[in-house]
Design an enzyme around this catalytic site. Sequence first.
Site, PDB file in Angstrom:
ATOM      1  N   GLU A 163       0.799  -1.233   0.000  1.00  0.00           N
ATOM      2  CA  GLU A 163       0.000   0.000   0.000  1.00  0.00           C
ATOM      3  C   GLU A 163       0.830   1.281   0.000  1.00  0.00           C
ATOM      4  O   GLU A 163       0.813   2.046   0.970  1.00  0.00           O
ATOM      5  CB  GLU A 163      -0.964   0.007   1.192  1.00  0.00           C
ATOM      6  CG  GLU A 163      -1.970  -1.130   1.131  1.00  0.00           C
ATOM      7  CD  GLU A 163      -3.093  -0.996   2.153  1.00  0.00           C
ATOM      8  OE1 GLU A 163      -3.040  -0.093   2.999  1.00  0.00           O
ATOM      9  OE2 GLU A 163      -4.042  -1.799   2.068  1.00  0.00           O
ATOM     10  N   GLU A 355      -4.922  -8.783   0.823  1.00  0.00           N
ATOM     11  CA  GLU A 355      -5.573  -8.443   2.098  1.00  0.00           C
ATOM     12  C   GLU A 355      -7.057  -8.208   1.872  1.00  0.00           C
ATOM     13  O   GLU A 355      -7.447  -7.520   0.936  1.00  0.00           O
ATOM     14  CB  GLU A 355      -5.001  -7.157   2.727  1.00  0.00           C
ATOM     15  CG  GLU A 355      -3.646  -7.326   3.356  1.00  0.00           C
ATOM     16  CD  GLU A 355      -3.135  -6.035   3.993  1.00  0.00           C
ATOM     17  OE1 GLU A 355      -3.956  -5.206   4.453  1.00  0.00           O
ATOM     18  OE2 GLU A 355      -1.910  -5.855   4.023  1.00  0.00           O
TER      19      GLU A 355
HETATM   20  C1  GBH Z   1      -4.276  -2.237   5.470  1.00  0.00           C
HETATM   21  O1  GBH Z   1      -4.477  -0.890   5.284  1.00  0.00           O
HETATM   22  C2  GBH Z   1      -2.870  -2.464   5.921  1.00  0.00           C
HETATM   23  O2  GBH Z   1      -2.088  -2.992   4.869  1.00  0.00           O
HETATM   24  C3  GBH Z   1      -2.753  -3.311   7.150  1.00  0.00           C
HETATM   25  O3  GBH Z   1      -1.485  -3.171   7.686  1.00  0.00           O
HETATM   26  C4  GBH Z   1      -3.847  -2.942   8.109  1.00  0.00           C
HETATM   27  O4  GBH Z   1      -3.707  -3.539   9.355  1.00  0.00           O
HETATM   28  C5  GBH Z   1      -5.155  -3.325   7.503  1.00  0.00           C
HETATM   29  O5  GBH Z   1      -5.294  -2.752   6.241  1.00  0.00           O
HETATM   30  C6  GBH Z   1      -6.372  -2.962   8.331  1.00  0.00           C
HETATM   31  O6  GBH Z   1      -6.462  -1.582   8.492  1.00  0.00           O
HETATM   32  O7  GBH Z   1     -13.415   4.699   4.505  1.00  0.00           O
HETATM   33  O8  GBH Z   1     -14.753   2.742   4.906  1.00  0.00           O
HETATM   34  O9  GBH Z   1     -13.808   3.104   2.756  1.00  0.00           O
HETATM   35  C7  GBH Z   1      -5.819  -0.558   5.041  1.00  0.00           C
HETATM   36  C8  GBH Z   1      -6.012   0.799   4.517  1.00  0.00           C
HETATM   37  C9  GBH Z   1      -8.371   0.673   4.984  1.00  0.00           C
HETATM   38  C10 GBH Z   1      -7.484   2.373   3.568  1.00  0.00           C
HETATM   39  C11 GBH Z   1      -9.749   1.019   4.540  1.00  0.00           C
HETATM   40  C12 GBH Z   1      -8.848   2.712   3.132  1.00  0.00           C
HETATM   41  C13 GBH Z   1     -11.145   2.729   3.614  1.00  0.00           C
HETATM   42  C14 GBH Z   1     -12.207   2.492   4.641  1.00  0.00           C
HETATM   43  N1  GBH Z   1      -7.363   1.045   4.080  1.00  0.00           N
HETATM   44  N2  GBH Z   1      -9.833   2.369   4.109  1.00  0.00           N
HETATM   45  S1  GBH Z   1     -13.658   3.297   4.168  1.00  0.00           S
END
Ligand code: GBH
Length: 452
Positions: A163, A355
């Site tokens: 990411e 993921e």
């Molecule tokens: C990942 O990042 C990471 O790679 C990991 O390390 C982490 O633990 C895992 O996810 C859980 O967080 O606003 O409802 O559309 C995730 C990053 C998470 C970014 C969801 C965008 C959108 C949520 N993403 N987010 S929403």
Amino acid sequence: MTFPDDFMWGASTAAFQIEGAAYEDGKGPSVWDVFCERGDRVFEGHTGNIACDHYHRWQEDVNLMKEIGLQSYRFSVSWPRVMPDGKGAVNQAGLDFYDRLLDGLCDAGVKPLCTLFHWDYPQALFQQGGWLNDESSNWFADYAALLAEKFGDRVHAWMTFNEPQLFIGSGHKAGAFAPGLRLSMRELLVTAHNVLLSHGKAVQAIRSRCSDTQIGWAPVFHAIQPESESAEDIQKARDFTFSTWRDDLGDNSWWCDPVYHGHYPEDGLKRWENILPPIKDGDMEIIHQPLDFFAFNQYASALYADSAHGEPTDRGVRGVGRPRTAFGWDITPQAFYHSLKWISDYCDLPILVTENGCSNVDWVSLDGAVHDPQRIDLLHRYLQATHEAISEGVPVIGYCQWSLFDNFEWLAGYSQRFGLIHVDYETQKRTLKDSALWYKNVIATNGGELIP
Ligand code: GBH
């Protein structure tokens, strides 16, 4: 439901989130260690100092993977554990840890999928300018070469970055993630270009050292949902999904077009034309290395392609009281399905989901079990979506659930639980949640018992 015979069922973790041993055996500090030391950024001052203590308990953890029947395990290497200053001296004790882990995985019949960088950047390199430094891609290439030489005989597949959108956007623009910078857009574009060059040089470094391996990278794929399932709305959502519209480089195309197609996207180039970093002759060729698969992470899609707005929006369309995960993220398997379809049109590679999952309010019940029906239902829905895409010809080769364990969830510390395995952080006791037992059966039957 049938999945391809060689479909890889897996689960993911990341070094900083599970290992602990943050200051042990010669490991150098990462920007996340330093960020946690501040005490004011992460929920209740939590740190990665102990985390799941996986550094010491890796054998027990590999045994648990075996018990679940995992076919692949995606983990990341802590760069400052193996190179405490990020370059130069190598820390043998750190290499030994990954050696043991890789041997353990191979003995257990679990394919190691190795991510080189999942956000825990060496603090020493950060102090020399980090991703802004023109040498940063050479530092990363040297680190990649080290791992390829030491571990190339056992790693089944490599991913350079996890990411990039997040550690650059949240870490270097919004200041929310480590290292907590709020760079200008001009500077941010430099960091992104250096990360892209790092990716390309790392692929070259691995390719030249490992004859028989698979290489990719794992961006987040931010999908914009169609307002309806009409062909027109789907097209609109797809256009947004591949456009460069955000002001934190959180988009898909700014990162994926160079890697998969060898050029930055036109709309982005136009948007940033006055502040672009110099793109030297040969840079795009370095970035555009042949890859073996398209990996991506996806959780929720919060945004819709609302026809009334020129940009994706979260206004108005979503239902009051709709189902959400513990983090408040929407449950959007349909966006996941569309993503798989769009990606397969976008580039001609097998697709690996690196993921997907959810946080949930899990605890050990009076009966000693951890009941997490919400996670089971969510995973079920996303696997249905995966299967639907596969049945329409999309070449999905594997699926990794996030995460194998409850772990350090960045800004949320240990307050959000994403695991198939519950971790009691006081005792380090592991308990397979109901979802782990459910997933075990999914794997054993190759998805055969899922409801279509
Ligand atoms: C990942 O990042 C990471 O790679 C990991 O390390 C982490 O633990 C895992 O996810 C859980 O967080 O606003 O409802 O559309 C995730 C990053 C998470 C970014 C969801 C965008 C959108 C949520 N993403 N987010 S929403």
